[in-house]
Design an enzyme around this catalytic site. Sequence first.
Site, PDB file in Angstrom:
ATOM      1  N   CYS A 151      24.128  62.971  32.509  1.00  0.00           N
ATOM      2  CA  CYS A 151      25.092  63.858  31.846  1.00  0.00           C
ATOM      3  C   CYS A 151      25.649  63.190  30.570  1.00  0.00           C
ATOM      4  CB  CYS A 151      26.191  64.266  32.823  1.00  0.00           C
ATOM      5  SG  CYS A 151      27.104  65.741  32.286  1.00  0.00           S
ATOM      6  N   HIS A 172      23.331  66.410  37.530  1.00  0.00           N
ATOM      7  CA  HIS A 172      23.819  65.336  38.396  1.00  0.00           C
ATOM      8  C   HIS A 172      22.939  65.243  39.650  1.00  0.00           C
ATOM      9  CE1 HIS A 172      27.648  64.312  36.391  1.00  0.00           C
ATOM     10  NE2 HIS A 172      27.592  65.565  35.965  1.00  0.00           N
ATOM     11  N   GLU A 214      23.069  63.047  41.920  1.00  0.00           N
ATOM     12  CA  GLU A 214      23.772  62.385  43.020  1.00  0.00           C
ATOM     13  C   GLU A 214      24.498  63.355  43.941  1.00  0.00           C
ATOM     14  OE1 GLU A 214      26.676  62.266  39.468  1.00  0.00           O
ATOM     15  OE2 GLU A 214      24.516  62.274  39.843  1.00  0.00           O
TER      16      GLU A 214
END
Length: 509
Positions: free
Chosen positions: A79, A167, A169
């Site tokens: 990001c 993202h 994660e």
Amino acid sequence: MPEKILILDFGSQYTQLIARRVREQNVYCEIYPFNHFPAPDSSVKGVILSGSPFSVHQPDAPMPDLSVFRGKFPLLGVCYGAQLLAQQNGGSVLRSEIREYGRAHLSWLGKNNVLFEEISPDAQVWMSHADSITELPSNFELIASTASVKITAFQIQNEATYGIQFHPEVTHSLEGKTLIENFLTKICGCRQDWTPANFVENTVADLKKQLGSEKVIMALSGGVDSSVAAVLVHRAIGKNLYCIFVDNGLLRKNEYEKVLESYKDLGLNIKGVDAKSLFYKALAGETNPESKRKAIGRTFIEVFDQESKQLADARWLGQGTIYPDVIESVSVKGPSATIKSHHNVGGLPEKMKLKIVEPLRALFKDEVRRVGRTLKIDDRILDRHPFPGPGLAIRILGEITPEKVQILQEVDHIFIEGLKEFDLYKEVWQAGAIFLPVQSVGVMGDERTYENAVCLRAVTSTDGMTADWAHLPYTFLSEISNRIINRVKGINRVVYDISSKPPATIEWE
């Protein structure tokens, strides 16, 4: 020296989650503020740049010099990290016409890029950004797009440097785990050998080397962190570890006796100290949360120091510090704002000239539990909910009195034992009761009452960094409320806290 991944933190709410995903792959990693990281050495296998609440166009936006990493280590920008790489190398980053937040799907994948190996061409990803990369530098290659974000991922040509706009994660990026594993194993070449068993073996060896034949003194609480830390130190130095468990009068019902009993099987050299009266005296008249914490801290240091004088030749103080404590002590703008004073024995090293040993400072809470199981510590200790160092003092709003403590101990006991009885205890990260400085009208039998209210608090979490209120069954809450009101004299009202962290904290004070 174990291999590791460096994570540069630009202030993202997801930075700790990146670390957790890396460690789930049995790869060790460390988080550092973007403006305060160590010079990389041969143990570093790769670097991840986190997201950020900043825009690259803000005057105070994080702008580190990445030349120390570029071309020398594999690099993954997430990001903001991706936008920073593009902007610093001549690309264009502009404000998105519509803030892109939420689920999206890949619509195009470049061929044979190792970062996206075994990832579906229409994989779901999670976007959370207000800026978009609109033009790549000439030596950057586009490797993924979504329908609304053309430049979703890129690689710098002839370089193991990557940027992704989404993202990986978060769980909403359904194949994010695969992408992270690709980066760690296929790009960085990590061995994935950072396991609890290896951690125990390496830590015990390091402790033997660090401590030698010197004596260590340690305060135990009966909780997971101090227990696992003590067993690790005991593995290394045996009888040279001396443990103290202080009863501050603010423990749960019968906890003092139960904790001492639970340590018998661990072979630890431990002494119990009943200091209830000293703590109650120090807390008399105190109502401010910080003042209460500091009074408890001062008294604990006095008691611990007095007991330690019987071991005048101790050179080390053992502590159960874990990684969230380390992370929260530093922010991307320097020392973080104080949310609350932590109850620890931080005043002792200066007073007693002790050096600190913290064998768990690299671990998250769930990792501490896995290490504890490798050490064969009893599940009754490992599965115990976290309990604050100041104990019930920060769950009694207002002045502390022995009478209030006794009432809250009974309420807490009914709540916790009820969770176990209904098989809910392990589904909850932390639970307890709060004695409110509120009295309310009630009716018991034919009599009007004007008694105290208590609040029940239960949260779900992975490591306590964030937490959601536990959605306990109504039937359970109804039963526990009835038990408390019927059995605990002085309580006529029970409420349930449905606040999450953030914005609330887990504890009330």
